[in-house]
Design a protein around this motif. Sequence first.
Motif, PDB file in Angstrom:
ATOM      1  N   VAL A 547       0.835  -1.213   0.000  1.00  0.00           N
ATOM      2  CA  VAL A 547       0.000   0.000   0.000  1.00  0.00           C
ATOM      3  C   VAL A 547       0.866   1.258   0.000  1.00  0.00           C
ATOM      4  O   VAL A 547       0.484   2.293  -0.567  1.00  0.00           O
ATOM      5  CB  VAL A 547      -0.955   0.010   1.215  1.00  0.00           C
ATOM      6  N   GLY A 550       1.849   1.681  -3.574  1.00  0.00           N
ATOM      7  CA  GLY A 550       0.681   2.050  -4.364  1.00  0.00           C
ATOM      8  C   GLY A 550       0.219   3.475  -4.095  1.00  0.00           C
ATOM      9  O   GLY A 550      -0.147   4.203  -5.024  1.00  0.00           O
ATOM     10  N   ALA A 551       0.213   3.870  -2.833  1.00  0.00           N
ATOM     11  CA  ALA A 551      -0.207   5.230  -2.495  1.00  0.00           C
ATOM     12  C   ALA A 551       0.730   6.275  -3.095  1.00  0.00           C
ATOM     13  O   ALA A 551       0.289   7.320  -3.581  1.00  0.00           O
ATOM     14  CB  ALA A 551      -0.278   5.391  -0.978  1.00  0.00           C
ATOM     15  N   CYS A 561      -1.556   5.015   4.738  1.00  0.00           N
ATOM     16  CA  CYS A 561      -1.825   3.679   4.195  1.00  0.00           C
ATOM     17  C   CYS A 561      -0.930   2.624   4.846  1.00  0.00           C
ATOM     18  O   CYS A 561      -1.395   1.538   5.213  1.00  0.00           O
ATOM     19  CB  CYS A 561      -1.607   3.684   2.682  1.00  0.00           C
ATOM     20  N   ILE A 673      -7.207   1.474  -1.114  1.00  0.00           N
ATOM     21  CA  ILE A 673      -5.911   0.865  -1.405  1.00  0.00           C
ATOM     22  C   ILE A 673      -5.644  -0.298  -0.451  1.00  0.00           C
ATOM     23  O   ILE A 673      -5.157  -1.368  -0.860  1.00  0.00           O
ATOM     24  CB  ILE A 673      -4.795   1.917  -1.315  1.00  0.00           C
ATOM     25  N   LEU A 725      -2.184   1.108  -9.528  1.00  0.00           N
ATOM     26  CA  LEU A 725      -2.090   0.207  -8.379  1.00  0.00           C
ATOM     27  C   LEU A 725      -1.833  -1.226  -8.830  1.00  0.00           C
ATOM     28  O   LEU A 725      -1.055  -1.963  -8.214  1.00  0.00           O
ATOM     29  CB  LEU A 725      -3.372   0.282  -7.550  1.00  0.00           C
TER      30      LEU A 725
END
Length: 785
Positions: A547, A550-551, A561, A673, A725
């Motif tokens: 995460v 991805g964030a 996250c 997410i 993502l």
Amino acid sequence: MSNAKKTEKKSSKAKTQPMTPRLKPRENVSFLDRRRAGTIGFLIVLSALALMGGVRINPGVKIFAAGEIADQDVTAMQDLLVEERQSTLEKIQHISESQPPVFNLSLDSAQRTESRLSEIYGVIHESTPDTLEEARWQVSEILNREISLRSIEVLRNNEMENLAFIRVLPWLEERLAQGVVFDDRLLDSFKNGIIVQDKAAQQDTLRLDLSQINDVDTLGRDLERFLHIRLDLSLRQRKALLELFRPLITPTLALDPEASQERVSEVISSVEPVYYHIKKGEVIVRKGERVTPATQLKLQALFSQVPQHFEYLRPMGIFLLGILFAVFLALTPRGSTVNLPTNRDALLVSFILLLVGAGAKLIGVIEVPLADRITFLSESAMPLLLPVAGAAGVIALFFSMTTCILVSTLFSFVCCQMLGEGLGMFAYYFLGAVLYSVVIKRAQTRTDVLKSVLPLLAGLFLAWAGMRLLDTRLFSDLATELTFVAMSGFISLILTTSFSPVAETVFGYTSRFRLMEQMSLEQPLLQELMVVAPGTYHHSLIVANMVEAGARAIGANALLCKVAALYHDIGKLKNPDYFIENQMGTRNRHDKLAPSMSALILIAHVKKGVELAKQNKLSPEIVEIIRQHHGTALISYFYSKAMEQADSKGADPVQQEDYRYPGPKPQTREAGIVMLADVVEASSRALLDPTPSRIKNHVTTIMRAIFNDGQLDQSELTLKDLNQLSETFSRILTGIFHQRIEYPGQNKNESRNGAEQRNGAGKNGLDKATSTGLAVVPRRYGSHT
């Protein structure tokens, strides 16, 4: 009816049953309801500050009499025009004196000359040589001057009569029509000429060359030259005509005082007064100077313009502009910034606004009397002390940069209105606030916050220098103002560091620093998770890494996250053995439980996780992500198992809502997410031979299934975000499941068995992984879901 038909009928009934969530989704709460209390609080604060801005507590401008020594500086608080009466009177006097007088031109004297001449010759014609003496006296009476008998005898000649009427009379009438005064010395005082007013012709003529205007004596001499030179008459004839015509020469120009005064009055009425132009911030009189009459006049005019107690229109203007600033703040798109969606946001902004606004008003109240008592303190320096930058720094800890800019504008505007300052001070406050917001947003640790005072001081000094250059007072009270600017920077630092814990405790906010403290793996809750549920702990670490990456890829809050992912499954601490990652090859406890009971155990881990998070005082944002990280997803394995058992036993249809998580669905990008990474990581453990292409296809399939199930509808994640993502998760999972070389003495079967055990697809296989709730989307989306 066959079993297949019964199963199909029951399945169709189950699918048509309306789903009634057991917990009311939070998203159904009205946005206005969530903001009502905060909005009311903001309106109350803004109204109070507007009223404070209209109240003038300080006394008005101090008046000093002419000749008095001023004991304080007096500065104009607004632009003002002050009439300088003495200069205006001098201007009027000058214009009055330069205005040409009005003279009336009368042609009656010319007409009377001809009639009197006719009357005289009538007397002469009636006379006889015996009555000449009597005729002489009659003519003298007409001329009002004695005429000689010899002249009467000369005038009786017909040639002289013709000469008088034909040559002399027209010449005299022409000269009289041009204007004749009694004495030309009267014209010497009229340097700017005269206005000749001919009422008969209704015409006014400006005569600038007054030397061309004759008086009575001058015209008489001109007549004598005319008779002598032009007509070439003898001395006796000239004398007779002169005795006849000299008495007939009378003035035709006469001064008209009323008309002259009327013209002067008209000019005076159009004269513009002489004004002193006083600019805002201009020093009218300095301490120790002697007050002049002109200075006293300025002070009196300035005093008359200052409201005595309350400015009625000013609060309305402050309130209206404040409302507009708040509207712009509330209408900021939620996808790119934090607007005011909740009560706590509006209340926090209102509380800080009240602090800085009241502080500005306090400075405005005490600056005049304090400056009187402290010699080195000036009124212009005290507003520099207000820590508007510190207030913006507090906002920067919890809000986006766009919101910080809008809030900084609101704070700067309100403070300037409380202090009565202009554009220069607004720029000083605003630039300092925005600069400090940028610095605080980039701070990674509390040490960085302490160091942030250095760029803040540099920015404040530059803003102060620019402001002083605008009003040409760069070196006025230099030491005092520089000291106050430095004090403002340090007060802003103290305000930011001291108020951030208050905002976290009272308003429930989470700063970056608090998140970093909770991210420490030495936290008791994470330590307990590592010991009691090591499989869940390992799963949380991997999800946290996923995460975070991805964030960062989509611009979300990576730190939030990551911390939320570490805690998202802490609810499994209550019953860790009921989750496959913690069974360590032992028998699956769900084998002896009914599907409904297994579903309840899985669903309960969310509720227990929320309870543990609150007990350990985790941040509210983390609590909400724990609550939302499964959304309202269906526990498909146990739902399908329950339907199969119901079909085989002929029991009542299974209610689908009994096998769904209570929700709510993810409300933020960060919660979405965490949901995606949780499902992707858990389901990827069942992959056999996880090549990069298989991992990528698997991640895409799982994320598409979650998207189609509607779990991300309220998370503000876009299709572009989901694509990024997917690529990020695939890259990380490929690194985790990378291929290893075969060591000597290790055969392929051993390698495969080890891989199966590592991936969770050994003895218990995919069914066990699914039964633990790691894959929670409907079964129709694929084998893992």
